[in-house]
Scaffold this active site. Structure first.
Site: not given
Length: 806
Positions: A169, A302, A313, A335, A340, A399
């Site tokens: 991502c 994010h 975050e 997002k 996403h 990830f």
């Protein structure tokens, strides 16, 4: 590296990089302007999904592209199949490219860097195979990330560097940062960069198995958030050097001032709760950009909407900017309106951030209604608000604990990042696992003796590693790891030990990891996907799904060996090894880190072997039959420790060699995979020689290199093209020694470039010898490395063919 390695600095002195074109296709519409206007108004494009069956999932909504996906330029591949991830990228790329006058940049100086998480997942191909049907063999040519990048490059005939970034991502942001690096190093005059990912039932089932999906449109940072909303789409930008933009009257949307990367080394899916890893990426981006934290006036977060990501975050922002500054800096999540976009998220969000700077407006976080105690910052609830700032930050975390942060600045402010203090890049450790042995000496012996450690499996000639993971990973640690990850961890541990870094030590924590894989996590893809085809989402295994992303092995390396420095993952087909080494060397030369481990790994599965055979690449002849002009398919893992020379000398490291320079080029044609005359490979070799300070040889002149290690693997047409390029390069003059180890040992897919480096270093231990290492993808992307292979005696100057000394 660039020509500073030879005592000169030919890089452009203007460090500015400007966005002169932007394109996007998302749930908010088919253009970048649609994306920005929707984000500015807080218009939510996350709606009930129409194009996929959603039965058995915990949500029915997603950020689906509902506009027609009709790129003007077609893709290279089977005529009866439409790969949506490629077509989304082509639509966005077409819009971005339209901002640049045709012919302004020579095709050989125009690059592509594409980020993607899932690439051409092609579950339809797996579905057809599972049902006994015969899939179109050309579908296999669209599976990998590099296939997407090469399809985009071919569509626009861009023949500069063509690279695919796969940091899950964080891929889109990483791709833009890498593109800016290429421009600052003078490797291209323009780069098309961004990301693309498409919806699939496999991805929905995977996130559903992790219980990550929100039943309603995601509400990032909100006290009532329930999870993330998936989206699809593409965001692409055209980047040029700022001085180029001004000279040609190009209008800038924003400047890419800098970027930072880091590894959490914490967990395969969850972020480090205190945000320490993400904060390191943000701090690095600010440092590279030359922008103090106080100047950041807006953050595109994010902001996934999950219980763990949003607080981590928020903590990271407070750590990197300081609690007081963080509390008064507006943060919003794109997002919340498009979902996403996975590998495309960073690119789409960078475009929104660029518009926010250009129009001095902070878009809101849609759906934010209730403050959350664990998210204490200003998330721009309700409506957009005015800004007064010249710098903004865009965050993306992935990830495997891979973090990326971009710093953008207003073009009209003409902010210029500091010129980095460059350094030479040396090699201090090597670790490998090969079918021919576990040391370079063993592998060289097999090559020299013409010994091919190969067998026949399913009618395909293959060569596999005999590997015991027990010394490196316990049975418990291996339980949720695939073979790709196990091979990668073992080779990396060997390289670190060879270089004098103890895994898990404080010294290891400063190391970064640049991972490469040609075919990716196909074992995990098969294990996760095949059950879904017959049983649906209920068959999704949450223990397998995290391993389906290309950078998962990099995350496992960081977790098990304690690496916390910059991390990235590339997948450039059979050119992956060389491309990964080149990127790692550039990161070090520019000061992103003092030391990096470059690990390249590929694992063979039956599905992979069948795919190669289906497209006519892998050898399928019966034993004893005449050669068929194809290669033996192999697997393996090679890790190389690279360091800034000053850092290596300071710790008394043994120096095995040096990366002197590199060149990248693409054949970029919709009609063929590679140029029959080898012109792309020739450009790559000439560029490698030039950037290394090793003048390209002329007829009658002693060659600038002692050896050329060929990409040749036994595929006759490709091998002939490379041979033609080498003949032209050296003309009628003496030709150096030529080595083609893959014609004997097999084609280890993406590992080849790193394996030939290990062999060249083994051969060069007794002296100091400049060599060229060639690699080529099957899609026509070429990388050539110029390396000094041989132990360094720091007291003795190195004499170069140009007459210079270092």
């Amino acid at each position: 590296m660039n020509s500073t390695a030879a005592g000169r600095d030919d890089r452009p002195r203007d460090t500015g990089v400007t966005v002169v074109g932007a394109g996007a296709i998302t749930a908010l519409g088919p253009t970048a302007r649609d994306l920005w206007e929707g984000a500015r108004r807080g218009r939510v494009g996350v709606r009930p999904v129409q194009g996929l069956p959603m039965d058995g999932l915990g949500t029915k909504v997603g950020g689906e592209v509902t506009d027609p996906v009709e790129p003007v330029r077609g893709l290279r591949g089977p005529s009866r199949f439409r790969e949506r991830a490629v077509e989304l990228a082509l639509v966005a790329a077409g819009e971005a490219m339209a901002a640049l006058p045709g012919g302004l940049v020579a095709s050989e100086r125009f690059g592509v860097v594409l980020g993607t998480c899932n690439a051409g997942l092609l579950s339809g191909r797996l579905s057809a195979a599972a049902r006994g049907a015969e899939p179109d063999p050309l579908l296999a040519t669209l599976v990998t990330p590099q296939a997407l990048a090469e399809s985009v490059g071919a569509a626009f005939r861009l023949r500069g560097p063509v690279l695919a970034v796969n940091t899950a991502c964080a891929s889109g942001a990483n791709a833009i940062g890498l593109a800016a690096d290429l421009l600052r190093a003078g490797r291209a005059d323009a780069v098309l960069a961004g990301g693309s990912d498409a919806f699939s039932d496999v991805v929905f089932a995977g996130f559903n198995s992790l219980q990550s999906l929100s039943p309603e449109p995601a509400a990032p940072y909100c006290g009532e958030r329930q999870g993330l909303s998936l989206g699809e789409g593409s965001g692409m930008v055209v980047l040029v050097r700022s001085e180029f933009a001004r000279a040609h009257g190009l209008t800038g949307l924003a400047d890419v001032a800098g970027y930072g990367l880091s590894a959490d080394g914490f967990h395969s899916t969850a972020p480090q709760p205190e945000g320490k890893g993400a904060a390191r990426a943000i701090a690095s981006a600010l440092l590279r950009a030359g922008v103090p934290a106080e100047r950041i006036g807006y953050i595109n977060g994010h902001g996934t909407g999950t219980p763990k990501n949003d607080p981590a975050e928020s903590n990271a922002i407070a750590l990197a900017l300081g609690a007081e500054k963080a509390a008064r800096t507006p943060v919003s999540s794109t997002k919340s309106v498009i979902g996403h976009l996975l590998g495309a998220a960073g690119a789409a969000e960078a475009i929104v951030t660029a518009y926010a700077l250009a129009e001095q407006t902070a878009p809101p976080t849609a759906g934010y209604t209730t403050p959350a105690p664990d998210c204490p910052l200003d998330y721009v609830p309700g409506a957009a608000r005015p800004l007064s700032t010249g710098a903004a930050l865009s965050n993306n975390f992935a990830f495997g604990g891979a973090n990326a942060a971009l710093v953008l600045t207003r073009t009209e402010d003409r902010h210029r990042p500091p010129v980095p203090e460059t350094d030479r890049v040396v090699i201090t450790g090597v670790g490998l696992l090969s079918p021919a042995g576990g040391t370079a000496a063993e592998v060289w012996s097999a090559y020299a003796d013409d010994r091919a450690p190969a067998d026949w499996s399913g009618g395909v000639r293959v060569s596999r590693v005999d590997f015991d993971p027990e010394p490196y990973l316990t049975r418990r640690e291996r339980r949720r790891m695939d073979r790709l990850g196990q091979l990668a961890v073992a080779a990396t541990a060997r390289a670190m030990t060879d270089a004098g870094f103890e895994p898990g030590s404080a010294g290891a924590a400063a190391l970064g990891i640049v991972f490469g894989t040609g075919t990716g996590p196909m074992e995990a893809m098969e294990r996760f996907t095949v059950p879904l085809l017959t049983e649906g989402p209920a068959a999704a295994d949450p223990s397998v799904f995290p391993n389906t992303v290309y950078n998962q092995a990099a995350g496992q390396i960081a977790i098990h060996l304690g690496l916390r420095g910059p991390t990235s993952t590339l997948s450039v087909g059979h050119a992956t090894g060389a491309a990964t080494l080149a990127y790692a060397a550039d990161l070090l030369a520019a000061g992103h880190s003092d030391a990096l481990v470059c690990t390249v790994t590929d694992a063979l599965t039956e599905q992979v072997a069948r795919a190669y055979a289906a497209v006519g690449a892998a050898s399928t002849r019966a034993p004893g039959a005449p050669a068929d002009g194809r290669f033996t398919l192999a697997e393996g893992s090679v890790a190389v420790v690279l360091e800034r020379r000053s850092a290596a000398l300071a710790r008394g490291a043994r120096i095995l060699g040096e990366v002197l320079g590199h060149g990248m080029a693409s054949d970029a044609s919709r009609a063929r995979l590679w140029d029959a005359r080898g012109r792309g490979m020739e450009r790559a070799m000439r560029t490698a020689l030039a950037t290394a300070g090793l003048a390209a040889p002329e007829p009658g002149v002693v060659p600038a290199v002692d050896e050329v290690w060929l990409a040749a693997a036994g595929l006759a047409a490709a091998d002939r093209a490379e041979a033609a390029a080498v003949r032209r390069l050296f003309g009628s003059g003496p030709v150096p020694e030529l080595y083609a180890p893959k014609t004997v040992l097999g084609e280890p897919m993406g590992v080849g470039g790193a394996l030939t480096l290990a062999l060249a270093l083994h051969r060069g231990r007794a002296g100091s010898r400049p060599v060229l290492l060639n690699s080529s993808s099957l899609g026509g992307s070429h990388v050539s490395l110029a390396v000094r292979a041989g132990a360094e005696d720091s007291r003795t100057p190195i004499h170069l063919p140009t007459g210079e000394t270092r």
